[in-house]
Design an enzyme around this catalytic site. Structure first.
Site, mmCIF file in Angstrom:
data_model
loop_
_atom_site.group_PDB
_atom_site.id
_atom_site.type_symbol
_atom_site.label_atom_id
_atom_site.label_comp_id
_atom_site.label_asym_id
_atom_site.label_seq_id
_atom_site.Cartn_x
_atom_site.Cartn_y
_atom_site.Cartn_z
ATOM 1 N N CYS A 47 0.854 -1.195 0.000
ATOM 2 C CA CYS A 47 0.000 0.000 0.000
ATOM 3 C C CYS A 47 0.885 1.239 0.000
ATOM 4 O O CYS A 47 1.288 1.718 1.053
ATOM 5 C CB CYS A 47 -0.960 0.009 1.166
ATOM 6 S SG CYS A 47 -0.453 -0.931 2.578
ATOM 7 N N GLN A 81 -15.622 -9.206 -5.271
ATOM 8 C CA GLN A 81 -15.025 -7.888 -5.052
ATOM 9 C C GLN A 81 -14.521 -7.779 -3.611
ATOM 10 O O GLN A 81 -15.195 -8.233 -2.691
ATOM 11 C CB GLN A 81 -16.048 -6.783 -5.335
ATOM 12 C CG GLN A 81 -16.628 -6.823 -6.746
ATOM 13 C CD GLN A 81 -15.703 -6.220 -7.796
ATOM 14 O OE1 GLN A 81 -14.612 -5.776 -7.492
ATOM 15 N NE2 GLN A 81 -16.135 -6.227 -9.039
ATOM 16 N N CYS A 112 -10.877 -2.046 -13.232
ATOM 17 C CA CYS A 112 -9.983 -1.887 -12.070
ATOM 18 C C CYS A 112 -8.618 -1.371 -12.541
ATOM 19 O O CYS A 112 -7.682 -1.308 -11.747
ATOM 20 C CB CYS A 112 -9.840 -3.201 -11.307
ATOM 21 S SG CYS A 112 -9.317 -4.561 -12.338
ATOM 22 N N CYS A 129 -2.194 -6.487 9.260
ATOM 23 C CA CYS A 129 -2.159 -5.639 8.061
ATOM 24 C C CYS A 129 -3.245 -4.588 8.185
ATOM 25 O O CYS A 129 -4.364 -4.894 8.621
ATOM 26 C CB CYS A 129 -2.367 -6.518 6.821
ATOM 27 S SG CYS A 129 -2.738 -5.575 5.337
#
Ligand SMILES: C[S@@+](CC[C@H](N)C(=O)[O-])C[C@H]1O[C@@H](n2cnc3c(N)ncnc32)[C@H](O)[C@@H]1O
Length: 404
Positions: free
Chosen positions: A74, A240, A362, A147
């Site tokens: 991330c 999803q 996406c 996480c």
């Protein structure tokens, strides 16, 4: 070496210059002055990482994750959400203008809901009895205790997984976890690849347990609610990852159908049939196509479960089936993987001549490429962004096309 960062690139890296070359700097933000170390030299560009932030952006926040530098999953954990939202909107606008050749003002705002702990699925890899995620672009493991992106129900299981992995009697390769909301209770599915001697403790903690494709618990799949519908999802099927944002995304398609009097719908890359079933009550009929047999098996079960008799599903690659699609379609929905649409599918979409196409994506770069090709016969009337993957550089978009 000290550099000033101009902007963020497609992958969320800071962009600067190192003499004649472009320089990409992980972990930096626009307007920052950073001391960097070059980590890779290429012919036309260099790559670096931040050693010290000399002048910090007012948009810089403390990363809440101790592994963020090593893991790289991330890349925007150190950025304020306003910066992230603006970055994603301007990235898609730029692609729509430069790649699709369309007006950047077609791109509207981005919807961001939960910023952390939104992911309902995680895949943990194991190497030398260490459990964690693969470091970006490598097979090295970053061992983690928790996480910031995954749901807390998944984090709570990590110590149990670590005990299993450390036990010398076991030999585990991979553990997949998925959480789904069924009415008021969140249910957890765990699927393990490898050898495990004793699963009793884990069996008590989870609702669905699968070992090497064989069910250990009575249930072998999750039942997940999205809006008024329920969906069976097996460990191999696509679903999803952000279930609060996905409702808003599906509502966008539903509202379009409600306001356009839609008869026949083709739902390409339909997964477990989620969208087709979501809109079934307001359209004439839906044909869904997906190449994953587990997803189509779920889609057929989901049709029965939700009593939608006007939807049907076919298991095939879209590109292998598309030339057999006949009839007048009012709407084609496409929701392809990151690679986007292949040329054969695009040329058949142009022959099908549906009144509208809804393109869900996406990966805005492949969407922009495909919109350019489709805009020979279609006009893009609007593009909305959904922050399905906060704190990463990824962005979900939905584009509405009308036949000229
Ligand atoms: C982004 S997912 C969308 C799924 C679904 N629309 C949803 O919202 O859950 C992409 C889907 O494309 C399927 N897929 C990938 N390549 C395909 C192909 N060549 N033909 C048909 N389906 C494909 C995958 O199995 C996956 O279900």
């Amino acid at each position: 070496m000290m550099v000033k960062i101009k902007k963020l690139d497609y992958f969320g890296r800071g962009v600067s210059r190192d003499k004649e070359k472009v320089l990409f700097v992980e972990g930096s933000l626009p307007e920052e002055v950073v001391d960097i170390e070059i980590i890779k030299e290429n012919k036309k560009f260099n790559e670096g990482k931040v050693v010290k932030v000399i002048e910090a952006s007012p948009m810089r926040i403390e990363s809440p994750c101790p592994y963020s530098k090593e893991c790289g999953g991330c890349c925007l954990l150190h950025a304020d959400s306003t910066l992230e939202d603006e970055y994603k909107v301007s990235k898609v606008k730029e692609l729509i203008e430069r790649v699709a050749g369309l007006d950047r003002n077609l791109v509207g705002d981005i919807l961001t809901l939960k910023k952390l702990h939104y992911r309902n699925k995680a895949v943990f890899h194991v190497k030398n009895r260490r459990l964690g995620f693969y470091k970006e672009k490598s097979n090295d493991i970053v061992e983690i205790d928790s996480c910031r992106l995954i749901r807390e129900e998944i984090n709570q299981l990590i110590p149990v997984f670590k005990d299993l992995v450390k036990n010398e009697k076991n030999d585990i390769e991979e553990i997949m976890v998925r959480v789904g909301n069924n009415n008021t209770k969140d249910k957890v599915m765990v699927s393990i690849k490898g050898e495990v001697r004793d699963l009793e403790k884990l069996k008590e903690l989870v609702d669905v347990l699968i070992l090497n494709n064989r069910k250990v618990t009575e249930e072998s799949q999750l039942l997940i609610n999205i809006g008024p519908n329920r969906y069976y999802v097996s460990d191999k099927s696509f679903f999803q990852v952000n279930d609060t944002v996905v409702i808003k995304l599906y509502d966008e398609v539903l509202n379009f159908c409600k306001s356009h009097s839609i008869g026949k719908v083709l739902d390409l890359y339909c997964g477990t049939g989620t969208i087709g079933i979501y809109i079934a009550d307001v359209v004439g009929e839906v044909l869904g196509i997906d190449s994953a047999s587990s997803s189509i098996k779920n889609a057929k079960e989901n049709k029965k479960l939700n009593q939608k008799n006007n939807v049907r599903f076919i298991c095939s690659k879209v590109e292998d089936y598309i030339d057999r699609v006949k009839g007048n379609y009012d709407l084609v929905i496409v929701d392809p993987p990151r690679a986007g649409l292949d040329n054969k599918t695009i040329s058949h979409l142009l022959k099908i001549k549906s009144k509208n196409i809804i393109y869900i994506s996406c990966d805005p770069s492949t969407m922009a490429r495909d919109l350019k090709k489709l805009s020979v016969d279609y006009e893009v009337s609007g593009i909305k962004l959904f922050n399905m993957f906060p704190k990463t550089y990824h962005c979900e978009s939905i584009a509405v096309l009308e036949r000229k």
